[in-house]
Scaffold this motif. Structure first.
Motif, short mmCIF file in Angstrom:
data_model
loop_
_atom_site.label_atom_id
_atom_site.label_comp_id
_atom_site.label_asym_id
_atom_site.label_seq_id
_atom_site.Cartn_x
_atom_site.Cartn_y
_atom_site.Cartn_z
N GLU A 113 4.53 13.82 -12.16
CA GLU A 113 4.80 13.82 -13.60
C GLU A 113 3.81 14.71 -14.35
OE1 GLU A 113 6.34 12.72 -17.42
OE2 GLU A 113 7.17 12.71 -15.38
N MET A 114 2.54 14.60 -14.00
CA MET A 114 1.52 15.41 -14.67
C MET A 114 1.72 16.89 -14.37
SD MET A 114 -0.16 13.21 -16.37
CE MET A 114 -1.53 14.22 -16.93
N LYS A 115 2.09 17.18 -13.14
CA LYS A 115 2.29 18.59 -12.77
C LYS A 115 3.53 19.16 -13.45
CE LYS A 115 2.84 21.60 -8.73
NZ LYS A 115 2.92 21.64 -7.24
N ALA A 116 4.62 18.35 -13.48
CA ALA A 116 5.87 18.84 -14.06
C ALA A 116 5.80 18.91 -15.58
CB ALA A 116 7.02 17.92 -13.65
N TYR A 159 3.14 9.34 -19.00
CA TYR A 159 2.05 8.79 -18.19
C TYR A 159 1.94 7.27 -18.34
CZ TYR A 159 -2.65 7.81 -16.49
OH TYR A 159 -3.71 7.28 -15.82
N SER A 160 2.03 6.77 -19.56
CA SER A 160 1.80 5.33 -19.78
C SER A 160 2.80 4.48 -19.02
CB SER A 160 1.87 5.02 -21.28
OG SER A 160 3.13 5.39 -21.83
N GLU A 161 4.07 4.93 -18.93
CA GLU A 161 5.07 4.15 -18.18
C GLU A 161 4.73 4.11 -16.69
OE1 GLU A 161 5.70 6.43 -20.38
OE2 GLU A 161 7.12 5.66 -21.86
N TYR A 162 4.32 5.25 -16.14
CA TYR A 162 3.96 5.28 -14.74
C TYR A 162 2.68 4.49 -14.48
CZ TYR A 162 7.46 8.83 -13.58
OH TYR A 162 8.65 9.49 -13.35
N ALA A 163 1.71 4.59 -15.40
CA ALA A 163 0.45 3.88 -15.24
C ALA A 163 0.67 2.37 -15.27
CB ALA A 163 -0.54 4.29 -16.33
N GLU A 167 0.83 -1.21 0.00
CA GLU A 167 0.00 0.00 0.00
C GLU A 167 0.87 1.26 0.00
OE1 GLU A 167 -4.15 -1.57 2.09
OE2 GLU A 167 -2.73 -0.40 3.26
N GLN A 168 2.01 1.21 0.68
CA GLN A 168 2.93 2.35 0.66
C GLN A 168 3.50 2.53 -0.73
OE1 GLN A 168 3.65 4.66 3.14
NE2 GLN A 168 4.63 5.65 1.39
N GLN A 169 3.78 1.41 -1.42
CA GLN A 169 4.28 1.49 -2.79
C GLN A 169 3.23 2.09 -3.72
OE1 GLN A 169 7.52 0.77 -3.97
NE2 GLN A 169 6.58 1.93 -5.65
N LEU A 170 1.97 1.71 -3.53
CA LEU A 170 0.89 2.28 -4.34
C LEU A 170 0.77 3.78 -4.12
CD1 LEU A 170 -1.84 -0.48 -3.91
CD2 LEU A 170 -0.60 0.06 -6.01
N LYS A 171 0.94 4.18 -2.88
CA LYS A 171 0.91 5.62 -2.57
C LYS A 171 2.02 6.35 -3.31
CE LYS A 171 1.29 8.89 1.27
NZ LYS A 171 1.54 9.05 2.73
N ASN A 172 3.21 5.74 -3.33
CA ASN A 172 4.34 6.35 -4.05
C ASN A 172 4.05 6.43 -5.55
OD1 ASN A 172 5.70 6.49 -1.62
ND2 ASN A 172 6.89 4.64 -1.96
N ASP A 173 3.43 5.37 -6.09
CA ASP A 173 3.10 5.37 -7.51
C ASP A 173 2.18 6.54 -7.86
OD1 ASP A 173 4.58 3.06 -7.78
OD2 ASP A 173 2.85 1.71 -7.80
N VAL A 174 1.15 6.74 -7.05
CA VAL A 174 0.19 7.82 -7.30
C VAL A 174 0.89 9.17 -7.20
CG1 VAL A 174 -1.87 8.98 -6.42
CG2 VAL A 174 -1.82 6.50 -6.55
N GLU A 175 1.75 9.33 -6.21
CA GLU A 175 2.47 10.60 -6.05
C GLU A 175 3.39 10.87 -7.25
OE1 GLU A 175 4.43 10.15 -2.33
OE2 GLU A 175 2.66 10.71 -1.14
N GLN A 176 4.02 9.81 -7.77
CA GLN A 176 4.89 9.97 -8.94
C GLN A 176 4.11 10.39 -10.17
OE1 GLN A 176 6.91 6.15 -9.07
NE2 GLN A 176 8.78 7.04 -8.22
#
Length: 471
Positions: free
Chosen positions: A264-267, A321-325, A251-260
């Protein structure tokens, strides 16, 4: 209120402290897990829970079968269980934090009498894991002593709890008592009229006294316990554990994924940098804007002397986005696998054109969990109705519990054709076919339908059995 409840349990345990209570309520999990009710995060656990609830409870129908008028109140109480099936199951598999900081995945259906038009009426209270405390277990694993918080009120900036204690003796006698306590678990006298009927009774001499109700030889704890069927691997706990037990790391890893992804979208958002010469200035020489940007992504700049450039520069990077998704999807698959489910909130498998058998094979994990949940529901419903019978003095041999669920993985057309084939070979009757084709018909309506079908057959019509069913 949540902290007050926690303080209450801690204080109560300290008052009745011994080794068994320390073991029963000791912290078990190493990493905190996600709360299904947390709406401040992207809550993947809540998504899984809702999917599981919809599948496990599809077409759920609970009923009490009895010809006795004495069992009529049980039928009404069973309907209440049916209405609250989602709440019960959510408490049972999602959990709520208890005093040890762990999430206790249990629901207790607690019967109690209330006054309705000057008459006593038995109703259910549905209590989650944060409001229960087990302080005694028998050798067979059944509860012998426990506490539960039924209600809480605030009077003059002080919180008072109505708690209920159940004790089951070795002889099978059930004792029930009620108390008012502060958040320090001190029994207090408080002016709370709405609780008086539960707490107090009158002695033979007419004096008001705290009452204790005893049911002799019932050999039942007096409520329905719905305990999570999830197995806590490499651990031992008397409480049920939630579906995401042991998922703290993923779950912590999923949280990190969402934050990344959000970073990415913001940057990667598009930005325009117009030359100051084409920006409208105010009287002070500032760009007319709210803040520095003229319009969220437009940032006027003054180029340095001697540097050539266009009137408008553009920053528009490629979004990854696709790589992170894909990374998020892979971790979600691991998350679901850790919970023993498959592809509930992801869509990695294409079942288009698959047969019912193939779909069942791919959903074996999901089906196993659904069956375990239904089994736990059945046990809890039966325990609740037995407790109701004790309080209402209804003999257990006067009624029978029944239930029905819709099979999500059954091909109705295939099943219908199988019944027709068996019926044509003499292995089934028209009644079996009508029950399948019209599951909501009453016994009388079904009998009328069969009579019409038989009349049609006797009239030597050439219509098929399916045409007759649609009459």
């Amino acid at each position: 209120m949540k902290n007050a409840l926690r303080n209450f349990w801690v204080a109560l345990l300290s008052k009745i402290n011994d080794k068994i209570n320390q073991w029963l309520n000791a912290p078990k999990s190493k990493l905190p897990t996600m709360d299904a009710g947390d709406d401040t995060v992207v809550n993947f656990f809540a998504m899984v829970v809702k999917k599981v609830l919809n599948r496990a409870l599809m077409g759920a129908e609970f009923d009490v079968i009895s010809d006795s008028t004495q069992a009529e109140p049980l039928k009404e109480l069973c309907e209440d269980l049916n209405r609250n099936a989602y709440k019960i199951t959510a408490y049972m598999i999602a959990g709520n934090e208890n005093i040890s900081g762990n999430s206790v995945a249990e629901c207790w259906a607690v019967p109690s009498f209330i006054k309705v038009q000057e008459e006593n009426k038995l109703v259910h209270s549905y209590i989650d894991g944060s409001r229960v405390l087990i302080t005694g277990i028998r050798d067979d694993g059944e509860i012998s002593e426990c506490y539960m918080v039924l209600n809480a009120v605030k009077r003059k900036d002080k919180i008072y709890f109505l708690y209920r204690k159940h004790t089951l003796s070795d002889e099978g006698d059930l004792s029930i008592s009620f108390f008012v306590a502060d958040d320090g678990a001190n029994i207090v006298e408080a002016d709370i009229p709405e609780w008086d009927d539960l707490i107090y009774g009158f002695a033979e001499n007419g004096e008001k006294q705290q009452k204790e109700t005893v049911y002799k030889g019932v050999n039942h704890i007096g409520f329905g316990r719905y305990k999570s069927p999830v197995v806590p691997l490499n651990n031992d706990t008397v409480y049920g554990v939630p579906l995401n037990y042991g998922c703290g790391a993923i779950e912590q890893q999923l949280k990190n994924d969402v934050e990344q992804i959000e970073l990415e979208m913001k940057a990667s958002k598009k930005m325009l940098f117009p030359d100051w010469s084409i920006v409208k200035e105010d009287t002070r020489g500032n760009a007319v804007s709210l803040g520095y940007a003229v319009d969220e992504y437009i940032y006027p700049i003054k180029k340095k002397a001697g540097i050539d450039g266009s009137l408008i520069d553009e920053y528009c990077p490629t979004i990854r986005y696709s790589e992170y998704a894909k990374k998020l999807e892979d971790d979600l698959c691991k998350y679901q696998a850790r919970m023993g489910v498959r592809d509930l909130i992801t869509h990695t498998e294409n079942t288009s054109g698959a047969t019912a058998t193939e779909i069942k094979s791919k959903n074996a994990d999901n089906m196993a969990l659904e069956q375990s949940i239904r089994k736990a529901l059945r046990k809890g419903n039966e325990e609740t109705l037995k407790a109701d019978s004790i309080y209402l003095n209804v003999p257990l041999d006067l009624w029978q519990y029944d239930e029905d669920f819709q099979d999500l993985y059954t091909d109705d057309t295939q099943k219908l054709n199988e019944i027709i084939t068996v019926m044509n070979n003499g292995g089934a009757e028209v009644d079996d076919l009508v029950k399948f084709y019209f599951p909501t018909l009453s016994d009388e309506e079904r009998a009328e339908k069969i009579a019409r079908i038989n009349e049609s057959k006797q009239a030597s019509t050439e219509s098929s059995i399916l045409s007759a069913l649609n009459m």
